[in-house]
Design a protein around this motif. Structure first.
Motif, PDB file in Angstrom:
ATOM      1  N   TYR A  80      34.972 -46.802  82.561  1.00  0.00           N
ATOM      2  CA  TYR A  80      34.858 -45.641  81.906  1.00  0.00           C
ATOM      3  C   TYR A  80      34.885 -44.406  82.650  1.00  0.00           C
ATOM      4  O   TYR A  80      35.841 -43.612  82.735  1.00  0.00           O
ATOM      5  N   ILE A  81      34.123 -44.460  83.833  1.00  0.00           N
ATOM      6  CA  ILE A  81      34.248 -43.258  84.751  1.00  0.00           C
ATOM      7  C   ILE A  81      35.411 -43.038  85.452  1.00  0.00           C
ATOM      8  O   ILE A  81      35.871 -41.947  85.807  1.00  0.00           O
ATOM      9  N   THR A 116      30.031 -38.182  76.268  1.00  0.00           N
ATOM     10  CA  THR A 116      28.840 -38.095  77.034  1.00  0.00           C
ATOM     11  C   THR A 116      27.407 -38.241  76.280  1.00  0.00           C
ATOM     12  O   THR A 116      26.883 -38.893  76.595  1.00  0.00           O
ATOM     13  N   THR A 120      24.994 -41.177  76.077  1.00  0.00           N
ATOM     14  CA  THR A 120      23.500 -40.859  76.435  1.00  0.00           C
ATOM     15  C   THR A 120      22.606 -41.316  75.490  1.00  0.00           C
ATOM     16  O   THR A 120      21.580 -41.859  75.748  1.00  0.00           O
ATOM     17  N   ILE A 209      32.196 -35.888  85.961  1.00  0.00           N
ATOM     18  CA  ILE A 209      31.793 -37.461  86.019  1.00  0.00           C
ATOM     19  C   ILE A 209      30.625 -37.763  86.451  1.00  0.00           C
ATOM     20  O   ILE A 209      29.718 -38.439  86.336  1.00  0.00           O
ATOM     21  N   THR A 212      27.886 -36.721  84.161  1.00  0.00           N
ATOM     22  CA  THR A 212      27.997 -37.804  82.903  1.00  0.00           C
ATOM     23  C   THR A 212      27.106 -38.996  83.287  1.00  0.00           C
ATOM     24  O   THR A 212      26.300 -39.649  82.713  1.00  0.00           O
ATOM     25  N   VAL A 216      23.447 -40.194  81.667  1.00  0.00           N
ATOM     26  CA  VAL A 216      23.418 -41.318  81.060  1.00  0.00           C
ATOM     27  C   VAL A 216      22.407 -42.393  81.784  1.00  0.00           C
ATOM     28  O   VAL A 216      21.422 -43.136  81.107  1.00  0.00           O
TER      29      VAL A 216
END
Length: 221
Positions: A80-81, A116, A120, A209, A212, A216
């Protein structure tokens, strides 16, 4: 490039930023298919070269970044990242090709920031349980619960506005310069494109990123 569609007698306006976003998605999808086919033909015993070498270095770079930020146990976030980083980098740099960057439309940064935000909440509840996650809002003292909730809701707003504001400001400044300088603009503006499009675009990609991953991982602690 903008479009107007007529559906059931109603006109639907599609801005250029949305069209450009779909162009980027299609181009990246084609690129992924080409890379996938090349990877299937690679001999694992041979030293990689060319495009495959670049891809391997990029994947290792993202893995290292996720590992150092989120820890070994969260390497599952690498796909995903990596996808988010590639899309944002291309979208932010799209202005170099004469297109309006999709991220200069607030809808795009907001949508990514909301992804995001919901990630989270989901992983926070998954790792702590609903009770533990709810309890975290009352720490270190219950009196701070409203502030903790407001802070959590403010994350997607600050995340989206940071990306949107930086990219849009570059688009506006370059547009004003082209309008003011006229025919000499192509001589003066290349250096400014390096800063407003290339440098700022890559920096904002990295910041987005990184935040993000931080949001998380903090929710999962």
């Amino acid at each position: 490039m903008e479009m107007t569609l007529t559906l059931f007698g109603n006109e639907i306006f599609i801005p250029s930023t949305i069209i450009n976003s779909w162009i980027i998605v299609i181009l990246l999808s084609i690129f992924a298919i080409v890379v996938n086919r090349k990877l299937k033909k690679v001999n694992a015993a041979e030293k990689p070269s060319g495009l495959i070498n670049v891809i391997e270095m990029s994947v290792e770079g993202v893995q290292s970044l996720v590992k150092s930020t989120m820890g070994d146990k969260n390497l599952g976030f690498v796909p995903y990242i990596g996808t988010l980083a590639i899309y944002l980098a291309v979208a932010n740099l799209f202005g170099l090709l004469g297109f309006k960057p999709p991220t200069s439309d607030y809808n795009v940064p907001l949508a990514l920031a909301l992804i995001t935000f919901f990630m989270t909440q989901y992983y926070g509840i998954k790792s702590k349980g609903l009770g533990g996650y709810t309890k975290s809002f009352f720490e270190p003292i219950p009196f701070l619960a409203p502030l903790n909730v407001i802070g959590e809701l403010a994350n997607p707003v600050s995340l989206s506005f940071r990306l949107f504001g930086n990219i849009l400001s570059g688009v506006i400044i370059m547009g004003l310069l082209y309008g003011a300088l006229g025919w000499i603009a192509p001589i003066v503006t290349p250096a400014l494109h390096v800063y407003f499009d290339l440098f700022a675009g890559l920096i904002q990609t990295f910041i987005f990123i990184m935040l993000t991953m931080v949001f998380v991982s903090m929710a999962m602690e």
